[in-house]
Write a protein that holds these residues in place. Structure first.
Motif, mmCIF file in Angstrom:
data_model
loop_
_atom_site.group_PDB
_atom_site.id
_atom_site.type_symbol
_atom_site.label_atom_id
_atom_site.label_comp_id
_atom_site.label_asym_id
_atom_site.label_seq_id
_atom_site.Cartn_x
_atom_site.Cartn_y
_atom_site.Cartn_z
ATOM 1 N N THR A 71 -38.240 -19.974 -37.840
ATOM 2 C CA THR A 71 -38.724 -20.614 -36.619
ATOM 3 C C THR A 71 -39.891 -19.831 -36.025
ATOM 4 O O THR A 71 -40.026 -18.617 -36.245
ATOM 5 N N ILE A 99 -41.931 -19.786 -32.037
ATOM 6 C CA ILE A 99 -41.806 -20.271 -30.661
ATOM 7 C C ILE A 99 -43.192 -20.383 -30.043
ATOM 8 O O ILE A 99 -43.962 -19.408 -30.047
ATOM 9 N N GLU A 122 -46.089 -20.480 -27.347
ATOM 10 C CA GLU A 122 -46.353 -19.865 -26.049
ATOM 11 C C GLU A 122 -46.714 -20.959 -25.041
ATOM 12 O O GLU A 122 -47.566 -21.818 -25.328
ATOM 13 N N PRO A 123 -46.102 -20.945 -23.855
ATOM 14 C CA PRO A 123 -46.389 -21.982 -22.854
ATOM 15 C C PRO A 123 -47.863 -21.971 -22.424
ATOM 16 O O PRO A 123 -48.496 -20.923 -22.327
ATOM 17 N N GLU A 126 -49.192 -25.160 -28.038
ATOM 18 C CA GLU A 126 -48.127 -25.941 -27.419
ATOM 19 C C GLU A 126 -48.554 -27.392 -27.243
ATOM 20 O O GLU A 126 -47.750 -28.321 -27.435
ATOM 21 N N TYR A 173 -48.243 -28.862 -30.963
ATOM 22 C CA TYR A 173 -46.909 -28.942 -31.563
ATOM 23 C C TYR A 173 -45.807 -29.332 -30.585
ATOM 24 O O TYR A 173 -44.706 -29.679 -30.999
ATOM 25 N N PRO A 221 -43.653 -28.175 -26.770
ATOM 26 C CA PRO A 221 -42.998 -26.952 -26.299
ATOM 27 C C PRO A 221 -41.792 -26.577 -27.163
ATOM 28 O O PRO A 221 -41.270 -27.390 -27.915
ATOM 29 N N GLY A 222 -41.392 -25.315 -27.024
ATOM 30 C CA GLY A 222 -40.194 -24.866 -27.739
ATOM 31 C C GLY A 222 -40.521 -24.285 -29.093
ATOM 32 O O GLY A 222 -41.532 -23.613 -29.269
ATOM 33 N N GLU A 223 -39.670 -24.548 -30.078
ATOM 34 C CA GLU A 223 -39.839 -23.940 -31.390
ATOM 35 C C GLU A 223 -39.920 -24.978 -32.491
ATOM 36 O O GLU A 223 -39.475 -26.117 -32.346
#
Length: 251
Positions: free
Chosen positions: A152, A154, A156-157, A162, A165, A167-169
């Motif tokens: 995975t 993650i 970055e906000p 973001e 792709y 938000p999140g992972e």
């Protein structure tokens, strides 16, 4: 906006060996994903002189920097390492010149794998030579038997990554034993692995579309998430106002 932007793709290189002539080549996924994103690929051979590379770049709308073997540690002031497979000198010289000219022109660029690391180094960053030693408590970033490995990352906000792709992972493929140790000053982190390794970065400057990813979006058969990245890149290339290199250097 250009209907089909021209995207340069740097080629790998193999020098003369016994029974084999020198040749340049690339994984077909690189040009196939560019075609799928409604752009036209242009292969860039490993040219090592600025007066040969610059006229080619001035006809392009963006560049995709491809994966490959490792940068030469000695050229980064580091000691040799047995786990490092140094790329041919001609390719490294060409790639470094290519990264330098891209930066000067502020041309849209997507760096993949090695291409991400090269662009970071040329812009003042640094890399880990061998993650199993440099980050012994980190997660595996490749299959030691050469198979497919995934983990995975993650987002970055508030970053371009973001936006592309979500938000999140997400889960990405992972084939590397090196990684970003120090991020170049004009880049910012776009995504992290669970162990904190930078898996993607993007440019800080509003006028320069630059993204580097450690994973290989060209290897997954144009799955939707990775095509979102490729399409974001080709869209940026289609809307970029090309600036002659001579003017870019003068500004």
């Amino acid at each position: 906006m250009k209907d089909r932007p021209l995207i340069g793709i740097n080629t790998d290189y193999r020098a003369t060996t016994k029974g084999r002539t020198p040749h340049s080549y690339m994984h077909s996924g690189y040009f196939d994903c560019i075609l799928s994103a409604n752009a036209l690929p242009v292969m860039i051979p490993p040219l090592i002189k600025e007066h040969d590379l610059a006229p080619i770049l001035e006809q392009l709308d963006g560049v995709l920097l491809t994966g490959g073997d490792d940068l030469d540690p000695k050229k980064m002031g580091l000691s040799p390492h047995p786990a490092v497979t140094v790329m041919p000198e001609r390719r490294e010289a060409s790639d470094r010149m290519l990264c330098k000219l891209i930066q000067q022109m502020r041309m849209p660029v997507l760096g993949i794998g090695l291409g991400m690391q090269e662009l970071n180094v040329v812009n003042g960053g640094g890399i880990y030579l061998h993650l199993p030693e440099d980050m012994p408590r980190g997660i595996p970033h490749r299959d030691l038997q050469g198979g497919v490995h995934r983990h995975t990352v993650i987002m970055e906000p508030g970053t371009r990554l973001e936006e592309i792709y979500g938000p999140g992972e997400i889960r990405v493929n992972s084939y590397h034993h090196q990684g970003i140790r120090k991020l170049a000053p004009n880049f910012r982190t776009g995504a992290l692995a669970p162990d904190g390794l930078i898996e993607a970065y993007e440019g800080r400057e509003k006028g320069w579309w630059v993204v580097g990813v450690q994973w290989h979006p060209e290897n997954e058969g144009n799955i939707s998430l990775d095509m979102q990245l490729i399409e974001a890149f080709t869209t940026a290339a289609a809307t970029w106002n090309r600036v002659p290199l001579s003017l870019a250097k003068a500004s």
